[in-house]
Motif scaffolding. Structure first.
Motif, PDB file in Angstrom:
ATOM      1  N   LEU A 168      41.181 -29.872  61.524  1.00 17.41           N
ATOM      2  CA  LEU A 168      41.388 -31.036  62.379  1.00 17.41           C
ATOM      3  C   LEU A 168      42.129 -30.696  63.663  1.00 17.41           C
ATOM      4  CD1 LEU A 168      42.424 -33.533  59.565  1.00 17.41           C
ATOM      5  CD2 LEU A 168      40.331 -33.630  60.902  1.00 17.41           C
ATOM      6  N   ARG A 169      43.081 -29.771  63.568  1.00 23.30           N
ATOM      7  CA  ARG A 169      43.906 -29.422  64.740  1.00 23.30           C
ATOM      8  C   ARG A 169      43.770 -27.931  64.991  1.00 23.30           C
ATOM      9  NH1 ARG A 169      48.708 -33.535  64.611  1.00 23.30           N
ATOM     10  NH2 ARG A 169      49.208 -32.494  66.531  1.00 23.30           N
ATOM     11  N   SER A 201      58.400 -24.898  64.497  1.00 19.92           N
ATOM     12  CA  SER A 201      58.629 -26.334  64.307  1.00 19.92           C
ATOM     13  C   SER A 201      58.196 -27.143  65.532  1.00 19.92           C
ATOM     14  CB  SER A 201      60.102 -26.604  63.973  1.00 19.92           C
ATOM     15  OG  SER A 201      60.942 -26.080  64.982  1.00 19.92           O
ATOM     16  N   HIS A 207      55.454 -29.019  60.736  1.00 19.70           N
ATOM     17  CA  HIS A 207      55.486 -30.464  60.463  1.00 19.70           C
ATOM     18  C   HIS A 207      54.097 -31.103  60.436  1.00 19.70           C
ATOM     19  CE1 HIS A 207      59.767 -30.460  60.331  1.00 19.70           C
ATOM     20  NE2 HIS A 207      59.850 -29.896  61.518  1.00 19.70           N
ATOM     21  N   SER A 236      64.057 -26.231  59.607  1.00 21.75           N
ATOM     22  CA  SER A 236      64.040 -26.779  60.974  1.00 21.75           C
ATOM     23  C   SER A 236      65.033 -27.936  61.093  1.00 21.75           C
ATOM     24  CB  SER A 236      62.629 -27.230  61.354  1.00 21.75           C
ATOM     25  OG  SER A 236      62.273 -28.422  60.689  1.00 21.75           O
ATOM     26  N   VAL A 237      65.173 -28.715  60.005  1.00 24.11           N
ATOM     27  CA  VAL A 237      66.150 -29.805  60.014  1.00 24.11           C
ATOM     28  C   VAL A 237      67.559 -29.218  60.076  1.00 24.11           C
ATOM     29  CG1 VAL A 237      67.085 -31.755  58.715  1.00 24.11           C
ATOM     30  CG2 VAL A 237      64.607 -31.381  58.786  1.00 24.11           C
TER      31      VAL A 237
ATOM     32  N   PRO B   3      58.989 -32.816  66.920  1.00 23.06           N
ATOM     33  CA  PRO B   3      58.375 -32.938  65.587  1.00 23.06           C
ATOM     34  C   PRO B   3      59.421 -32.964  64.469  1.00 23.06           C
ATOM     35  CG  PRO B   3      57.157 -31.359  66.911  1.00 23.06           C
ATOM     36  CD  PRO B   3      58.381 -31.722  67.710  1.00 23.06           C
ATOM     37  N   THR B   4      60.502 -32.228  64.636  1.00 21.07           N
ATOM     38  CA  THR B   4      61.541 -32.218  63.599  1.00 21.07           C
ATOM     39  C   THR B   4      62.228 -33.586  63.516  1.00 21.07           C
ATOM     40  OG1 THR B   4      61.901 -29.860  63.973  1.00 21.07           O
ATOM     41  CG2 THR B   4      63.628 -31.049  62.792  1.00 21.07           C
ATOM     42  N   TYR B   7      59.949 -35.921  61.808  1.00 18.09           N
ATOM     43  CA  TYR B   7      59.915 -35.609  60.370  1.00 18.09           C
ATOM     44  C   TYR B   7      61.123 -36.247  59.659  1.00 18.09           C
ATOM     45  CZ  TYR B   7      60.619 -32.649  56.222  1.00 18.09           C
ATOM     46  OH  TYR B   7      60.852 -32.204  54.949  1.00 18.09           O
ATOM     47  N   VAL B   8      62.311 -36.064  60.260  1.00 16.35           N
ATOM     48  CA  VAL B   8      63.527 -36.628  59.652  1.00 16.35           C
ATOM     49  C   VAL B   8      63.440 -38.154  59.623  1.00 16.35           C
ATOM     50  CG1 VAL B   8      66.011 -36.922  59.970  1.00 16.35           C
ATOM     51  CG2 VAL B   8      64.979 -34.670  60.291  1.00 16.35           C
ATOM     52  N   ARG B  11      60.816 -39.207  56.878  1.00 13.92           N
ATOM     53  CA  ARG B  11      61.305 -38.999  55.512  1.00 13.92           C
ATOM     54  C   ARG B  11      62.508 -39.890  55.224  1.00 13.92           C
ATOM     55  NH1 ARG B  11      57.282 -36.563  56.172  1.00 13.92           N
ATOM     56  NH2 ARG B  11      56.529 -34.767  54.988  1.00 13.92           N
ATOM     57  N   SER B  72      50.704 -39.465  63.400  1.00 16.15           N
ATOM     58  CA  SER B  72      50.243 -38.245  62.737  1.00 16.15           C
ATOM     59  C   SER B  72      48.730 -38.282  62.485  1.00 16.15           C
ATOM     60  CB  SER B  72      51.007 -38.093  61.411  1.00 16.15           C
ATOM     61  OG  SER B  72      50.648 -36.919  60.783  1.00 16.15           O
ATOM     62  N   GLY B  75      46.954 -37.914  65.715  1.00 10.86           N
ATOM     63  CA  GLY B  75      47.069 -36.523  66.169  1.00 10.86           C
ATOM     64  C   GLY B  75      46.039 -35.632  65.494  1.00 10.86           C
ATOM     65  N   ASP B  76      45.740 -35.932  64.234  1.00 11.02           N
ATOM     66  CA  ASP B  76      44.749 -35.134  63.492  1.00 11.02           C
ATOM     67  C   ASP B  76      43.321 -35.453  63.915  1.00 11.02           C
ATOM     68  OD1 ASP B  76      46.643 -33.816  62.075  1.00 11.02           O
ATOM     69  OD2 ASP B  76      46.332 -34.862  60.179  1.00 11.02           O
ATOM     70  N   TRP B  77      43.042 -36.733  64.114  1.00 13.67           N
ATOM     71  CA  TRP B  77      41.645 -37.161  64.242  1.00 13.67           C
ATOM     72  C   TRP B  77      41.187 -37.440  65.665  1.00 13.67           C
ATOM     73  CZ3 TRP B  77      38.194 -36.813  60.377  1.00 13.67           C
ATOM     74  CH2 TRP B  77      38.724 -36.610  59.096  1.00 13.67           C
ATOM     75  N   ARG B  82      50.083 -35.487  73.673  1.00 17.04           N
ATOM     76  CA  ARG B  82      51.354 -35.817  73.019  1.00 17.04           C
ATOM     77  C   ARG B  82      51.957 -37.086  73.604  1.00 17.04           C
ATOM     78  NH1 ARG B  82      56.665 -31.906  72.321  1.00 17.04           N
ATOM     79  NH2 ARG B  82      57.950 -33.488  71.360  1.00 17.04           N
TER      80      ARG B  82
END
Lengths: 247, 108
Positions: A168-169, A201, A207, A236-237, B3-4, B7-8, B11, B72, B75-77, B82
């Motif tokens: 996909l990417r 990262s 990610h 990375s966190v 991105p980090t 992600y944080v 989550r 996300s 971004g994939d499809w 960005r």
């Protein structure tokens, strides 16, 4: 031209990709032999039926990682894949690896695969010179164990071919490069930890992994790039937190 | 956002949403099982600081979590840049925040 209906227990109906990206499958009949590998089949075709067939191999014993192909829809190392385990009613379909440009027949262009390895800073960067003594690292330390879990990668490209995110990417670094980066992040002798974490990262990095685990399913060395990538996400966190707090 | 950081945030909001969703489902089962009317439910929620904070946090966490998830997927499809992904995600998150806030005002 023989078809699968013509196949007998003593003969295989082999379909092999011929040409470049816009090629097609050609049919060959190959004698079935005991303990025959898929690479044996391809080699038989090249030596006895059509010498123009292009493919890549070197060691033939599962060490060099150069003979990976798509066999009956799944990426595999062909030198260690027995025909008896993958043939379906005497039929084997062999194509080039997915997610990589086809040069000709079964040979893929691995350039982007290895360039991504470099982009992920997959090279060891020593903290000591050759004049200094070796650093002693206990095999019992958690970091060394994490290195051990991922270090046996043979760069075959099977995980890269199996990865849906790579499909996909196109810029995604992929499981192999990230797995390599994780082994170096855990190498206490390495000097480029922070730069490597930054490299893996970014937008095309760890990610993006959705943890589908196709890489784990297909890795011929039974490695878990998904676990390595999860480790990179945590690392990375941690790095971001250290930057934020100045520690 | 990096991105980090995304992600944080995703989550983190997932960890917040998990107990809130379970509590919300339990609440619905309780309310339906006991045959409470809309009026009876509103009588319990209106003026309640606890339910205000509960669903306020729910709305904010859902808006952040879903927006990052949509970013996300896109971004994939798609081949969006960005910047475009950030704008779509921000817009979607603000829309969810607006809709959720409207619902929140309705029960408080």
């Amino acid at each position: 031209m023989p078809t699968s209906n013509d196949a007998t227990p003593t003969e295989l109906d082999v379909r092999i990709w011929r040409g470049g990206e816009d090629g097609a499958y050609a049919h060959y009949r190959v004698p079935f032999r005991e303990s025959q590998t898929v690479l044996d089949v391809v080699t038989f075709v090249q030596r006895h039926l059509d010498s123009t067939l292009s493919y890549r191999f070197a060691c033939r014993v599962g060490m060099c990682g150069s003979c990976a192909m798509t066999v009956n829809g799944a990426p595999r190392w062909t030198c260690r894949t027995h025909v008896s385990k993958v043939a379906e009613d005497g039929v084997i379909t062999i194509g080039p690896l997915r997610n990589l440009p086809v040069i000709k027949d079964l040979a893929c262009d691995m350039t982007e695969f290895f360039e991504k390895w470099q982009r992920a800073k997959g090279r060891f960067s020593p903290t000591r010179s050759r004049r200094e003594p070796f650093e002693r690292i206990s095999p019992e330390t958690p970091k060394r164990k994490a290195v051990d879990a991922g270090i046996e990668c043979i760069n075959c490209g099977v995980c890269y071919s199996a990865c849906e995110v790579v499909s996909l990417r196109r810029d995604y670094l992929g499981p192999a490069a990230l797995n390599r980066a994780w082994t170096l992040v855990n190498d206490t002798r390495d000097a480029e930890h922070d730069a490597r974490i930054a490299a893996v990262s970014g937008d095309a990095g760890c990610h993006n992994c959705h943890s589908h685990q196709s890489c784990v399913d297909h890795c011929p060395k039974q490695l878990s790039p998904t676990a390595s990538i999860a480790g990179l996400k945590r690392a990375s966190v941690g790095a971001a937190w250290r930057r934020l707090t100045g520690r | 956002m990096s991105p980090t950081a995304l992600y944080v945030a995703q989550r983190g909001t997932a960890a917040i949403l998990l107990p809130l969703v379970l509590g919300h489902v339990a609440l619905i089962l309780y309310a339906v099982g006991d045959g409470l009317s809309a009026g009876e439910i509103l009588a319990r929620t209106r003026g309640s600081t606890f339910w205000g904070l509960y669903y306020g946090l729910f709305v904010v966490a859902a808006a952040v979590h879903a927006a990052i998830g949509v970013r996300s997927v896109l971004g994939d499809w798609t081949r969006l840049s960005r910047t475009a992904l950030d704008r779509v995600a921000l817009g979607f998150g603000l829309l969810l925040l607006l809709l959720g806030s409207r619902a929140l005002v309705g029960i408080l």
